[in-house]
Design a protein around this motif. Structure first.
Motif, PDB file in Angstrom:
ATOM      1  N   ILE A  52     122.922  92.292  53.420  1.00 46.29           N
ATOM      2  CA  ILE A  52     121.751  92.818  53.606  1.00 46.29           C
ATOM      3  C   ILE A  52     120.940  92.348  52.229  1.00 46.29           C
ATOM      4  O   ILE A  52     119.593  92.114  52.486  1.00 46.29           O
ATOM      5  CB  ILE A  52     121.942  94.458  53.249  1.00 46.29           C
ATOM      6  CG1 ILE A  52     120.550  94.994  53.398  1.00 46.29           C
ATOM      7  CG2 ILE A  52     122.638  94.927  52.057  1.00 46.29           C
ATOM      8  CD1 ILE A  52     120.491  96.650  53.771  1.00 46.29           C
ATOM      9  N   LYS A  53     121.491  92.000  51.229  1.00 47.85           N
ATOM     10  CA  LYS A  53     120.581  91.577  50.066  1.00 47.85           C
ATOM     11  C   LYS A  53     120.015  90.446  50.425  1.00 47.85           C
ATOM     12  O   LYS A  53     118.858  89.915  50.167  1.00 47.85           O
ATOM     13  CB  LYS A  53     121.435  91.293  48.752  1.00 47.85           C
ATOM     14  CG  LYS A  53     121.776  92.846  48.359  1.00 47.85           C
ATOM     15  CD  LYS A  53     122.231  92.989  47.026  1.00 47.85           C
ATOM     16  CE  LYS A  53     122.374  94.563  46.579  1.00 47.85           C
ATOM     17  NZ  LYS A  53     123.440  94.657  45.737  1.00 47.85           N
ATOM     18  N   GLU A  54     120.864  89.375  51.085  1.00 49.42           N
ATOM     19  CA  GLU A  54     120.368  88.038  51.477  1.00 49.42           C
ATOM     20  C   GLU A  54     119.487  88.137  52.547  1.00 49.42           C
ATOM     21  O   GLU A  54     118.178  87.460  52.522  1.00 49.42           O
ATOM     22  CB  GLU A  54     121.407  87.263  51.806  1.00 49.42           C
ATOM     23  CG  GLU A  54     122.158  86.653  50.649  1.00 49.42           C
ATOM     24  CD  GLU A  54     123.625  86.318  50.730  1.00 49.42           C
ATOM     25  OE1 GLU A  54     124.102  85.273  50.257  1.00 49.42           O
ATOM     26  OE2 GLU A  54     124.244  86.979  51.643  1.00 49.42           O
ATOM     27  N   LEU A  55     119.279  89.180  53.427  1.00 52.38           N
ATOM     28  CA  LEU A  55     118.295  89.375  54.489  1.00 52.38           C
ATOM     29  C   LEU A  55     117.189  89.836  54.057  1.00 52.38           C
ATOM     30  O   LEU A  55     116.093  89.482  54.353  1.00 52.38           O
ATOM     31  CB  LEU A  55     119.107  90.701  55.623  1.00 52.38           C
ATOM     32  CG  LEU A  55     118.038  90.984  56.491  1.00 52.38           C
ATOM     33  CD1 LEU A  55     117.663  90.055  57.433  1.00 52.38           C
ATOM     34  CD2 LEU A  55     118.843  92.303  57.277  1.00 52.38           C
ATOM     35  N   THR A  56     117.309  90.795  52.872  1.00 52.51           N
ATOM     36  CA  THR A  56     116.054  91.365  52.240  1.00 52.51           C
ATOM     37  C   THR A  56     115.331  90.158  51.733  1.00 52.51           C
ATOM     38  O   THR A  56     113.733  90.033  52.071  1.00 52.51           O
ATOM     39  CB  THR A  56     116.343  92.522  51.223  1.00 52.51           C
ATOM     40  OG1 THR A  56     117.393  93.372  51.610  1.00 52.51           O
ATOM     41  CG2 THR A  56     115.191  93.076  50.742  1.00 52.51           C
ATOM     42  N   ALA A  57     115.841  89.321  50.939  1.00 47.74           N
ATOM     43  CA  ALA A  57     115.262  88.117  50.198  1.00 47.74           C
ATOM     44  C   ALA A  57     114.696  87.360  51.337  1.00 47.74           C
ATOM     45  O   ALA A  57     113.454  87.013  51.232  1.00 47.74           O
ATOM     46  CB  ALA A  57     116.195  87.488  49.553  1.00 47.74           C
ATOM     47  N   ALA A  58     115.285  87.293  52.423  1.00 46.76           N
ATOM     48  CA  ALA A  58     114.696  86.127  53.441  1.00 46.76           C
ATOM     49  C   ALA A  58     113.531  86.900  54.121  1.00 46.76           C
ATOM     50  O   ALA A  58     112.428  86.088  54.612  1.00 46.76           O
ATOM     51  CB  ALA A  58     115.866  85.809  54.539  1.00 46.76           C
ATOM     52  N   LEU A  59     113.544  88.095  54.552  1.00 48.34           N
ATOM     53  CA  LEU A  59     112.480  88.584  55.017  1.00 48.34           C
ATOM     54  C   LEU A  59     111.323  88.823  54.164  1.00 48.34           C
ATOM     55  O   LEU A  59     110.067  88.390  54.654  1.00 48.34           O
ATOM     56  CB  LEU A  59     112.874  90.119  55.507  1.00 48.34           C
ATOM     57  CG  LEU A  59     114.009  90.681  56.406  1.00 48.34           C
ATOM     58  CD1 LEU A  59     114.461  91.869  56.593  1.00 48.34           C
ATOM     59  CD2 LEU A  59     113.105  90.096  57.861  1.00 48.34           C
ATOM     60  N   VAL A  60     111.447  89.226  52.761  1.00 45.59           N
ATOM     61  CA  VAL A  60     110.271  88.953  52.119  1.00 45.59           C
ATOM     62  C   VAL A  60     109.714  87.674  51.758  1.00 45.59           C
ATOM     63  O   VAL A  60     108.664  87.438  51.596  1.00 45.59           O
ATOM     64  CB  VAL A  60     110.877  89.577  50.582  1.00 45.59           C
ATOM     65  CG1 VAL A  60     109.877  89.282  49.505  1.00 45.59           C
ATOM     66  CG2 VAL A  60     111.328  91.077  50.789  1.00 45.59           C
ATOM     67  N   SER A  61     110.464  86.704  51.813  1.00 50.82           N
ATOM     68  CA  SER A  61     110.063  85.234  51.935  1.00 50.82           C
ATOM     69  C   SER A  61     109.380  85.051  53.080  1.00 50.82           C
ATOM     70  O   SER A  61     108.657  83.896  53.194  1.00 50.82           O
ATOM     71  CB  SER A  61     110.903  84.540  51.539  1.00 50.82           C
ATOM     72  OG  SER A  61     111.854  83.998  52.704  1.00 50.82           O
ATOM     73  N   GLY A  62     109.155  85.625  54.057  1.00 46.40           N
ATOM     74  CA  GLY A  62     108.514  85.509  55.270  1.00 46.40           C
ATOM     75  C   GLY A  62     109.329  84.945  56.469  1.00 46.40           C
ATOM     76  O   GLY A  62     108.816  84.476  57.693  1.00 46.40           O
ATOM     77  N   LYS A  63     110.666  84.912  56.306  1.00 48.66           N
ATOM     78  CA  LYS A  63     111.512  84.289  57.268  1.00 48.66           C
ATOM     79  C   LYS A  63     111.559  85.087  58.397  1.00 48.66           C
ATOM     80  O   LYS A  63     111.519  86.354  58.765  1.00 48.66           O
ATOM     81  CB  LYS A  63     113.108  83.996  56.863  1.00 48.66           C
ATOM     82  CG  LYS A  63     113.143  82.776  56.124  1.00 48.66           C
ATOM     83  CD  LYS A  63     114.589  82.264  56.120  1.00 48.66           C
ATOM     84  CE  LYS A  63     114.632  80.746  55.832  1.00 48.66           C
ATOM     85  NZ  LYS A  63     115.697  80.024  56.130  1.00 48.66           N
ATOM     86  N   LYS A  64     111.598  84.523  59.946  1.00 46.85           N
ATOM     87  CA  LYS A  64     111.892  85.179  61.110  1.00 46.85           C
ATOM     88  C   LYS A  64     112.769  84.613  61.911  1.00 46.85           C
ATOM     89  O   LYS A  64     113.124  83.352  61.759  1.00 46.85           O
ATOM     90  CB  LYS A  64     110.498  85.132  61.780  1.00 46.85           C
ATOM     91  CG  LYS A  64     109.437  85.784  61.054  1.00 46.85           C
ATOM     92  CD  LYS A  64     108.294  85.951  62.190  1.00 46.85           C
ATOM     93  CE  LYS A  64     107.276  86.964  61.809  1.00 46.85           C
ATOM     94  NZ  LYS A  64     106.325  86.556  60.703  1.00 46.85           N
ATOM     95  N   TRP A  65     113.464  85.410  63.073  1.00 45.99           N
ATOM     96  CA  TRP A  65     114.397  84.828  63.830  1.00 45.99           C
ATOM     97  C   TRP A  65     114.051  85.317  65.169  1.00 45.99           C
ATOM     98  O   TRP A  65     113.604  86.677  65.330  1.00 45.99           O
ATOM     99  CB  TRP A  65     115.890  85.345  63.477  1.00 45.99           C
ATOM    100  CG  TRP A  65     116.180  84.839  62.069  1.00 45.99           C
ATOM    101  CD1 TRP A  65     116.587  83.453  61.596  1.00 45.99           C
ATOM    102  CD2 TRP A  65     116.030  85.540  60.910  1.00 45.99           C
ATOM    103  NE1 TRP A  65     116.727  83.343  60.439  1.00 45.99           N
ATOM    104  CE2 TRP A  65     116.409  84.583  59.783  1.00 45.99           C
ATOM    105  CE3 TRP A  65     115.535  86.599  60.602  1.00 45.99           C
ATOM    106  CZ2 TRP A  65     116.229  84.805  58.460  1.00 45.99           C
ATOM    107  CZ3 TRP A  65     115.480  87.132  59.170  1.00 45.99           C
ATOM    108  CH2 TRP A  65     115.834  86.207  57.957  1.00 45.99           C
ATOM    109  N   ASP A  66     114.557  84.863  66.389  1.00 44.54           N
ATOM    110  CA  ASP A  66     114.135  85.562  67.531  1.00 44.54           C
ATOM    111  C   ASP A  66     114.969  86.696  67.774  1.00 44.54           C
ATOM    112  O   ASP A  66     114.658  87.721  68.336  1.00 44.54           O
ATOM    113  CB  ASP A  66     114.310  84.550  68.792  1.00 44.54           C
ATOM    114  CG  ASP A  66     113.243  83.450  68.572  1.00 44.54           C
ATOM    115  OD1 ASP A  66     112.092  83.666  68.801  1.00 44.54           O
ATOM    116  OD2 ASP A  66     113.782  82.103  68.263  1.00 44.54           O
ATOM    117  N   LEU A  67     116.218  86.655  67.150  1.00 42.81           N
ATOM    118  CA  LEU A  67     117.111  87.736  67.306  1.00 42.81           C
ATOM    119  C   LEU A  67     118.306  87.494  66.215  1.00 42.81           C
ATOM    120  O   LEU A  67     118.530  86.315  65.799  1.00 42.81           O
ATOM    121  CB  LEU A  67     118.085  87.569  68.540  1.00 42.81           C
ATOM    122  CG  LEU A  67     119.135  88.646  69.077  1.00 42.81           C
ATOM    123  CD1 LEU A  67     118.459  89.760  69.556  1.00 42.81           C
ATOM    124  CD2 LEU A  67     120.144  87.855  69.954  1.00 42.81           C
TER     125      LEU A  67
END
Ligand SMILES: Nc1ncnc2c1ncn2[C@@H]1O[C@H](COP(=O)(O)OP(=O)(O)OP(=O)(O)O)[C@@H](O)[C@H]1O
Ligand SMILES: [Mg+2]
Length: 329
Positions: A52-67
């Motif tokens: 979850i922490k790595e996901l949070t950082a990735a989302l904040v940095s603007g990363k996206k995935w289709d799924l």
């Protein structure tokens, strides 16, 4: 089409000082590699995200995935399995498996049993206690089965999970309350045959793919499907597909529970018979173990002639129904 992978890697938490028991529900490198290989075989591009922490950082940095293919169990709090799906909902990124409501509810076995009972699914009488004082409300008949209210992978379950009298009940509860720092579930002992039911799909499209009986060998150290027996299943457990009326009854009960709870994509429901052969719901696993060698759901689908790739494909197919831009498999 890019698929992100969220997971809690055992080795990372062990390196940070957590114990084997604390990380028992987390995944091995082998599990992640297996999923990646299946995604590759299905011609998807995948990317490791992590916890979850790595996901949070990735989302904040603007990363996206289709799924996002999510198998995070989470570390902290009663809503730990629900945290990644909740975050992904906030960012409108579709993901595999159940939503935060289901994952928060079903991590709590007592609450789940209340809901299930209301839907007419048979489940053993029980009491949830938060302290020894709550045993004042104990009115079940001995023997009873005692386990942590919100754990998985057989944590806190073993040869000493059965209480025959008030004294042993107090001893087991004291140990569990102290070790797991959470309420304890006390249930009628179900002394009959045990089954796990594999379910694929969501809502009306959900199907029970098979029913597997858990047959613990008579010379095993414990006759409970505990974390010890699960870890050493190769020498201690026979898995056998159920047939006929028992198979049908297990499927009917499990599908009723699965649909009532609103579980998605794939999972397992554990059932056990009482002393009269009546099937009872024990618990639902909406984030089932999916290690391609050792986990119950893969073992079950292999017995039905499926491959691991087909299992992952079925999970993605079900999850894709919730995507705005559906992909074709
Ligand atoms: N009421 C009961 N009576 C008898 N045995 C029980 C009872 N509840 C649980 N068990 C035994 O303990 C095992 C583990 O219980 P349960 O499925 O609730 O735990 P879990 O840790 O969530 O399991 P999982 O590994 O499936 O996540 C069951 O598979 C069964 O063998
Ligand atoms: Mg179970």
């Amino acid at each position: 089409m890019k698929i992100g992978l969220t997971y809690d890697l055992k080795s990372v938490y062990l390196k940070n000082g957590y114990t084997e028991d604390e990380v028992a529900e987390f995944d091995s490198e082998e599990t992640i590699t297996g999923i990646e290989q299946a995604l590759k075989d299905l011609r998807f591009v995948s990317e490791r995200i992590g916890n979850i922490k790595e996901l949070t950082a990735a989302l904040v940095s603007g990363k996206k995935w289709d799924l996002v293919f999510n198998i995070c169990e989470g570390m902290f709090g009663q809503g730990r399995e629900a945290q990644v799906p909740a975050l992904l909902d906030a960012y409108q990124i579709p993901y595999t498996f159940s939503d935060p409501l289901v994952l928060a509810l079903t991590l709590n076995k007592g609450m789940t049993k209340r809901v299930i009972r209301d839907c007419g699914v048979p489940t053993a009488p029980f009491l949830v206690i938060e302290s020894l004082q709550d045993l004042a409300d104990f009115d079940l008949k001995f023997p009873v089965f005692v386990k942590p209210n919100s754990e998985g992978s057989g944590k806190g379950i073993g040869a000493n999970s059965v209480a025959e009298n008030l004294e042993s009940l107090k001893n087991i509860c004291t140990k569990l309350l102290y070790t797991y720092n959470q309420p304890v579930l006390i249930e009628k002992l179900l002394s009959g045959r045990e089954f796990t039911v594999g379910i694929l799909g969501t809502g009306k499209k959900a199907e029970a793919v098979g029913v597997m009986e858990i047959l613990i060998k008579s010379d095993a150290e414990e006759q409970t499907y505990s974390s010890f027996i699960k870890q050493h299943y190769q020498e201690r457990v026979d898995y056998k597909l159920a047939e006929g009326e028992i198979e049908e009854n297990c499927k009917t009960i499990s599908l009723k529970a699965w649909k009532a709870l609103g579980c998605r994509d794939a999972g397992r429901i554990d059932l056990k018979m009482d002393e009269n052969g009546i099937l009872n719901f024990i618990e639902v696993n909406p984030l089932p173990g999916i290690n391609f060698i050792h986990s119950d759901l893969p073992i079950l689908v292999y017995k039905q002639g499926w491959s691991y790739k087909q299992l992952i494909e079925a999970i993605l197919h079900s999850a894709s129904e919730r995507m705005i831009n559906k992909f074709s498999l």
